[in-house]
Structures are given as structure tokens and as C-alpha cells.
Design an enzyme around this catalytic site. Structure first.
Site, PDB file in Angstrom:
ATOM      1  N   ILE A   1      92.704 -96.220 -37.597  1.00  0.00           N
ATOM      2  CA  ILE A   1      93.283 -95.445 -38.688  1.00  0.00           C
ATOM      3  C   ILE A   1      92.151 -94.596 -39.255  1.00  0.00           C
ATOM      4  O   ILE A   1      91.061 -95.109 -39.542  1.00  0.00           O
ATOM      5  CB  ILE A   1      93.916 -96.364 -39.768  1.00  0.00           C
ATOM      6  CG1 ILE A   1      94.523 -95.538 -40.912  1.00  0.00           C
ATOM      7  CG2 ILE A   1      92.925 -97.369 -40.309  1.00  0.00           C
ATOM      8  CD1 ILE A   1      95.307 -96.390 -41.929  1.00  0.00           C
ATOM      9  N   SER A   2      92.352 -93.293 -39.357  1.00  0.00           N
ATOM     10  CA  SER A   2      91.290 -92.385 -39.783  1.00  0.00           C
ATOM     11  C   SER A   2      90.868 -92.645 -41.220  1.00  0.00           C
ATOM     12  O   SER A   2      91.647 -93.151 -42.036  1.00  0.00           O
ATOM     13  CB  SER A   2      91.760 -90.926 -39.659  1.00  0.00           C
ATOM     14  OG  SER A   2      92.024 -90.594 -38.323  1.00  0.00           O
ATOM     15  N   GLN A   3      89.629 -92.283 -41.553  1.00  0.00           N
ATOM     16  CA  GLN A   3      89.150 -92.441 -42.915  1.00  0.00           C
ATOM     17  C   GLN A   3      90.011 -91.591 -43.852  1.00  0.00           C
ATOM     18  O   GLN A   3      90.514 -90.524 -43.472  1.00  0.00           O
ATOM     19  CB  GLN A   3      87.687 -92.060 -43.030  1.00  0.00           C
ATOM     20  CG  GLN A   3      87.421 -90.562 -42.905  1.00  0.00           C
ATOM     21  CD  GLN A   3      85.956 -90.212 -43.028  1.00  0.00           C
ATOM     22  OE1 GLN A   3      85.340 -89.799 -42.068  1.00  0.00           O
ATOM     23  NE2 GLN A   3      85.396 -90.364 -44.200  1.00  0.00           N
TER      24      GLN A   3
END
Length: 219
Positions: free
Chosen positions: A65-67
Site C-alpha cells: 500500500i503506497s505511502q
């Protein structure tokens, strides 16, 4: 309101204030969406307390999950007004699609991994994201039957922007994608004018998992 709800609400607002607004995100719709989506529900229970920190997290199947900042930066770059139909390539945890769902009319999202696809579709239903349409398949081919799209967001890195995605972008539309090698990429924003001519801006360096598919990397 129970203790966990208050805790996560506090962590979410702190994330928005310190990681997003403080770093230059100004789009009110993006800020509101990031303030609303319960990011901790898009990761495993063991990682819930880290969900609002400024780094990507594993979600299984070799994906992340991207920052939060990267999600907000990419969403803001699409300059969404609220009535758009948006295609997302790489559903992953579902967090990016959920953020988009708070802003636009409809989100179409494609995930190649069936395990992630089934898990995320169930979560969308549980959270009542009824304007998210999902599909399991090769995202590099786009979703021709539902095209053209006002905006396209690709959440994995490829060597080039897949031609089918550019073809499925509506005149006046925007596409954002990390492009480069396996270890690092540049975040590119492509704009298609009313005559169909595409121009590209480089928004800076980034690092994403690889985009797998017919017009991407091999598995």
C-alpha cells in the site's frame, strides 16, 4: 465512539496535517478524502497501528500500500473536479480507489492478482463503496469496453506508459504513472489535448512495485 475509533481518527488527522498538507497538497477534495478513508482497514490488523505513518506497507502477494503522501500527490496531479470516470491500474489494497471514490463519479479498478482482487472487492462492499467497479485481469490492457476515461492512474511502475491506456484516455484527460526501471522510476503526468496530442511532465522520482502484464514487466 470507542477508543480504537478515536485513536485512528486522531492518527488519520495527524497524517493529513503533517504528511499531506504540510508537504504542499492543497486540493480540498483530496484532503477531505484522505481525512475520510479509514486507511487502517486496508492493511492487516497487525499493521493497523502503522497505517497512518509516512511509508508504504506490505499487503501480501508481494504488493504494498503506497505511502499516504504519494497517494495524495498522485490524486492531486489528476486535477479532478468531481464528475469524472477514473480508471485505476493495480487495485492492490484498495486504498487509492477508495480515496478516488470520495472525489469522482465512478472508479474502475483492475487487479491482476485474484487473491487481492477478492479480498479488496469484499472490503469495498463492507465499506459501501458502491461507485467502485472492479475487475480481475491484465491492467496494462486497460478496460476498453468502459473507455474513454477522464483520468487514469497506474499504481505500479513500468518501462513505458502502455499504449492501450493512452488510447483509452479521453481528449482533455490526464494519466499518471511511475515509469522507469525495476528499482526506481519517475512519476510521469500525461495530458491528452482535445486534438489527441499527448504531452508529458515529470513530477520527480519515486519507487513502486513492478507493473506486470502484456505491456509491462514479465511476472
Amino acid at each position: 465512539m470507542n477508543m480504537d475509533h478515536r485513536k485512528f481518527e486522531f492518527l488519520r488527522q495527524n497524517m493529513v496535517d503533517k504528511q499531506i498538507v504540510a508537504r504542499g497538497v492543497t486540493d480540498a477534495a483530496v484532503i477531505q478524502a484522505m481525512s475520510s478513508v479509514p486507511r487502517h482497514l486496508f492493511v492487516s490488523e497487525a499493521l493497523a497501528d502503522s497505517a497512518y505513518e509516512d511509508f508504504p506497507l506490505p499487503i501480501g502477494e508481494g504488493q504494498t500500500i503506497s505511502q499516504p503522501y504519494m497517494v495524495s500527490e498522485m490524486t492531486q496531479a489528476l486535477a479532478l473536479k468531481g464528475g469524472e470516470r477514473v480508471l485505476e491500474i493495480g487495485t492492490g489494497s484498495g486504498f487509492q480507489a477508495a480515496v478516488l471514490a470520495h472525489i469522482v463519479f465512478r472508479v474502475y479498478t483492475i487487479e491482476r492478482n485474484n487473491t487481492l482482487f477478492m479480498r479488496t472487492r469484499k472490503l469495498f462492499d463492507q465499506l459501501h463503496y458502491h461507485n467502485i467497479v472492479t475487475r480481475c485481469g491484465d491492467g496494462t490492457l486497460g478496460w476498453k469496453d468502459e473507455s474513454p476515461f477522464d483520468a487514469i492512474i497506474v499504481t505500479a511502475g513500468g518501462r513505458i506508459i502502455p499504449r492501450p491506456l493512452l488510447d483509452q484516455l479521453a481528449p482533455g484527460g490526464r494519466l499518471i504513472m511511475p515509469v522507469g526501471g525495476l528499482m526506481s522510476q519517475e512519476l510521469l503526468l500525461a495530458r491528452k489535448d482535445r486534438q489527441g496530442v499527448v504531452s508529458i511532465d515529470n513530477l520527480g522520482g519515486c519507487r513502486f512495485v513492478k507493473l506486470i502484464g502484456q505491456h509491462g514487466w514479465k511476472a
